[in-house]
Design an enzyme around this catalytic site. Structure first.
Site, mmCIF file in Angstrom:
data_model
loop_
_atom_site.group_PDB
_atom_site.id
_atom_site.type_symbol
_atom_site.label_atom_id
_atom_site.label_comp_id
_atom_site.label_asym_id
_atom_site.label_seq_id
_atom_site.Cartn_x
_atom_site.Cartn_y
_atom_site.Cartn_z
ATOM 1 N N ASP A 7 36.971 38.683 137.801
ATOM 2 C CA ASP A 7 35.598 38.519 137.217
ATOM 3 C C ASP A 7 36.030 37.789 136.021
ATOM 4 O O ASP A 7 36.960 38.028 135.281
ATOM 5 C CB ASP A 7 34.851 39.771 137.191
ATOM 6 C CG ASP A 7 33.121 39.329 136.700
ATOM 7 O OD1 ASP A 7 32.848 38.433 137.242
ATOM 8 O OD2 ASP A 7 32.603 40.252 135.937
ATOM 9 N N SER A 8 34.877 37.148 135.464
ATOM 10 C CA SER A 8 34.881 36.765 134.220
ATOM 11 C C SER A 8 34.773 37.900 133.154
ATOM 12 O O SER A 8 35.193 37.535 132.051
ATOM 13 C CB SER A 8 33.595 35.985 133.789
ATOM 14 O OG SER A 8 32.505 36.643 134.088
ATOM 15 N N TYR A 39 31.114 32.801 132.011
ATOM 16 C CA TYR A 39 31.561 31.821 132.734
ATOM 17 C C TYR A 39 30.304 30.957 132.949
ATOM 18 O O TYR A 39 30.115 29.964 133.298
ATOM 19 C CB TYR A 39 32.232 32.132 134.024
ATOM 20 C CG TYR A 39 33.683 32.399 133.961
ATOM 21 C CD1 TYR A 39 34.137 32.759 132.633
ATOM 22 C CD2 TYR A 39 34.540 32.406 135.219
ATOM 23 C CE1 TYR A 39 35.578 33.115 132.692
ATOM 24 C CE2 TYR A 39 35.731 32.505 135.083
ATOM 25 C CZ TYR A 39 36.516 32.893 134.005
ATOM 26 O OH TYR A 39 37.724 33.262 133.817
ATOM 27 N N GLY A 40 29.228 31.645 133.315
ATOM 28 C CA GLY A 40 27.964 31.425 133.741
ATOM 29 C C GLY A 40 27.197 30.157 133.013
ATOM 30 O O GLY A 40 26.329 29.480 133.306
ATOM 31 N N CYS A 70 32.511 37.596 141.240
ATOM 32 C CA CYS A 70 31.873 36.703 140.288
ATOM 33 C C CYS A 70 31.100 35.627 141.129
ATOM 34 O O CYS A 70 31.795 34.808 141.652
ATOM 35 C CB CYS A 70 32.800 36.074 139.285
ATOM 36 S SG CYS A 70 31.968 34.987 138.021
ATOM 37 N N ASN A 71 29.951 35.603 140.816
ATOM 38 C CA ASN A 71 29.178 34.442 141.643
ATOM 39 C C ASN A 71 29.347 33.178 141.068
ATOM 40 O O ASN A 71 29.514 32.228 141.930
ATOM 41 C CB ASN A 71 27.683 34.728 141.678
ATOM 42 C CG ASN A 71 27.373 36.047 142.292
ATOM 43 O OD1 ASN A 71 26.862 35.719 143.649
ATOM 44 N ND2 ASN A 71 27.460 37.176 142.113
ATOM 45 N N SER A 72 29.456 32.997 139.569
ATOM 46 C CA SER A 72 29.879 31.682 139.117
ATOM 47 C C SER A 72 31.118 31.074 139.498
ATOM 48 O O SER A 72 31.255 30.064 139.927
ATOM 49 C CB SER A 72 30.009 31.944 137.421
ATOM 50 O OG SER A 72 28.837 32.742 137.322
ATOM 51 N N GLU A 150 26.470 43.476 129.392
ATOM 52 C CA GLU A 150 27.902 43.846 128.691
ATOM 53 C C GLU A 150 27.885 44.461 127.326
ATOM 54 O O GLU A 150 28.561 45.137 126.910
ATOM 55 C CB GLU A 150 28.330 42.210 128.185
ATOM 56 C CG GLU A 150 28.626 41.549 129.208
ATOM 57 C CD GLU A 150 30.238 41.421 129.746
ATOM 58 O OE1 GLU A 150 31.060 41.608 128.767
ATOM 59 O OE2 GLU A 150 30.688 40.988 130.568
ATOM 60 N N CYS A 180 24.721 37.890 140.736
ATOM 61 C CA CYS A 180 25.572 37.963 139.370
ATOM 62 C C CYS A 180 26.069 39.305 139.614
ATOM 63 O O CYS A 180 25.414 40.465 139.760
ATOM 64 C CB CYS A 180 24.907 37.749 138.101
ATOM 65 S SG CYS A 180 25.922 38.094 136.843
ATOM 66 N N THR A 181 27.334 39.556 139.648
ATOM 67 C CA THR A 181 27.871 40.934 139.909
ATOM 68 C C THR A 181 27.633 41.758 138.621
ATOM 69 O O THR A 181 27.559 43.067 138.557
ATOM 70 C CB THR A 181 29.522 40.853 140.069
ATOM 71 O OG1 THR A 181 30.058 40.145 139.007
ATOM 72 C CG2 THR A 181 29.715 40.290 141.305
ATOM 73 N N HIS A 182 26.886 41.400 137.607
ATOM 74 C CA HIS A 182 26.561 42.090 136.389
ATOM 75 C C HIS A 182 25.269 42.915 136.783
ATOM 76 O O HIS A 182 24.821 43.948 136.152
ATOM 77 C CB HIS A 182 26.431 41.342 134.931
ATOM 78 C CG HIS A 182 27.460 41.079 134.375
ATOM 79 N ND1 HIS A 182 28.393 40.015 134.592
ATOM 80 C CD2 HIS A 182 27.797 41.518 133.227
ATOM 81 C CE1 HIS A 182 29.517 40.103 133.824
ATOM 82 N NE2 HIS A 182 29.055 40.846 132.839
HETATM 83 N N1 DGL Z 1 29.626 38.332 136.776
HETATM 84 C C1 DGL Z 1 29.372 37.044 136.778
HETATM 85 C C2 DGL Z 1 28.733 36.337 137.977
HETATM 86 O O1 DGL Z 1 28.754 37.141 138.923
HETATM 87 C C3 DGL Z 1 28.621 36.475 135.677
HETATM 88 C C4 DGL Z 1 29.038 36.784 134.224
HETATM 89 C C5 DGL Z 1 29.238 35.234 133.583
HETATM 90 O O2 DGL Z 1 28.289 34.452 133.073
HETATM 91 O O3 DGL Z 1 30.688 35.079 133.135
HETATM 92 O O4 DGL Z 1 28.224 35.229 138.057
#
Ligand code: DGL
Length: 250
Positions: A7-8, A39-40, A70-72, A150, A180-182
């Site tokens: 993940d990011s 990353y998003g 990470c979805n991004s 975060e 988004c995994t957050h």
């Molecule tokens: N956890 C990341 C996702 O699932 C997003 C966090 C990011 O923007 O890096 O997209």
């Protein structure tokens, strides 16, 4: 079985939690690119470059599979990762769509997709859902939720204000894709905001179902060892993991 999870930052730990609960692997190697999160907000080429760099890191371990938690990354870098990886690579977007399809029978259902700017802009969820016959889609980039999570903010005025900001014009959805995994960390708050029995789709649970079904993986390890790596401040990642993954952590 050894799995690499990427993940990011710290959000992918929500996927790790599901993997630990389901005991599908003997060992999890987690890498969070904490030095370069988020990353998003970055563009496609940057996300691909960072993902390929992470892949090089994972090549040092004899892993059986890589999950991009990470979805991004899943939105942009899967073809490149697959091309360069000596092991299978699985993203979280397709499993998320399949999980929704299994849970929602009504093709007329109103579906809200939330995620980072990158994920929403990629249209990945939207296209796959259209292919499955779902057309009542609202997609909303909700990137502010990433730094909020975060920061360890899981309730209170800041989160409430961000939800009002993003959701004020959105009708109650029948299902929400937490793209988004957050976001699973604030899932309860999102559900409460809409005050209904919305079905939530969580990347971690979706990927477990996918691995069980399509990779024939089964609950079989009594213990999973977890190794955590980060590009910056790995100690912080370890402290957060201890709190978030309790009591699944062994
Ligand atoms: N956890 C990341 C996702 O699932 C997003 C966090 C990011 O923007 O890096 O997209």
């Amino acid at each position: 079985m050894k799995v690499a999870v990427f993940d990011s930052g710290i959000g992918g730990l929500t996927v790790v939690k599901s993997l630990l609960e389901h005991k599908l692997f003997e060992e999890i190697i987690y890498f969070g690119d904490t030095a370069r999160v988020p990353y998003g907000i970055k563009d496609k080429n940057t996300i691909i470059r960072y993902s390929l760099e992470a892949l090089e890191f994972f090549k040092n371990f004899e892993v059986d599979i890589l999950i991009t938690a990470c979805n991004s990354v899943s939105a942009y870098a899967i073809p490149e990762l697959k091309q360069n990886a000596p092991f299978p690579v699985v993203g979280v977007i397709e499993p998320g769509v399949l999980a929704l399809e299994r849970k929602i029978n009504d093709k007329e259902a109103n579906i809200l997709i939330i995620g980072t700017n990158a994920t929403i802009k990629s249209q990945k969820y939207q296209k796959l859902l259209n292919q499955k016959g779902f057309f009542n889609l609202v997609s909303k980039p909700t990137g502010l939720f990433v730094p909020i999570v975060e920061e360890g903010i899981f309730e209170g005025e800041v989160l409430e204000a961000a939800m009002r900001h993003y959701f004020k014009d959105i009708n109650k959805p029948d299902a929400i894709i937490l793209g988004c995994t957050h976001f699973p960390l604030i899932a309860k708050n999102i559900k409460n905001y809409f005050q209904n029995d919305t079905t939530l789709i969580h990347s971690g649970e979706a990927i477990v179902e996918h691995l069980e079904k399509d990779f024939s993986l089964k609950k079989r390890f009594s213990k999973t060892s977890l190794k955590l790596f980060a590009s910056e401040n790995p100690e912080k990642l370890k402290v957060i993991a201890k709190v978030w993954l309790k009591p699944s952590i062994v």
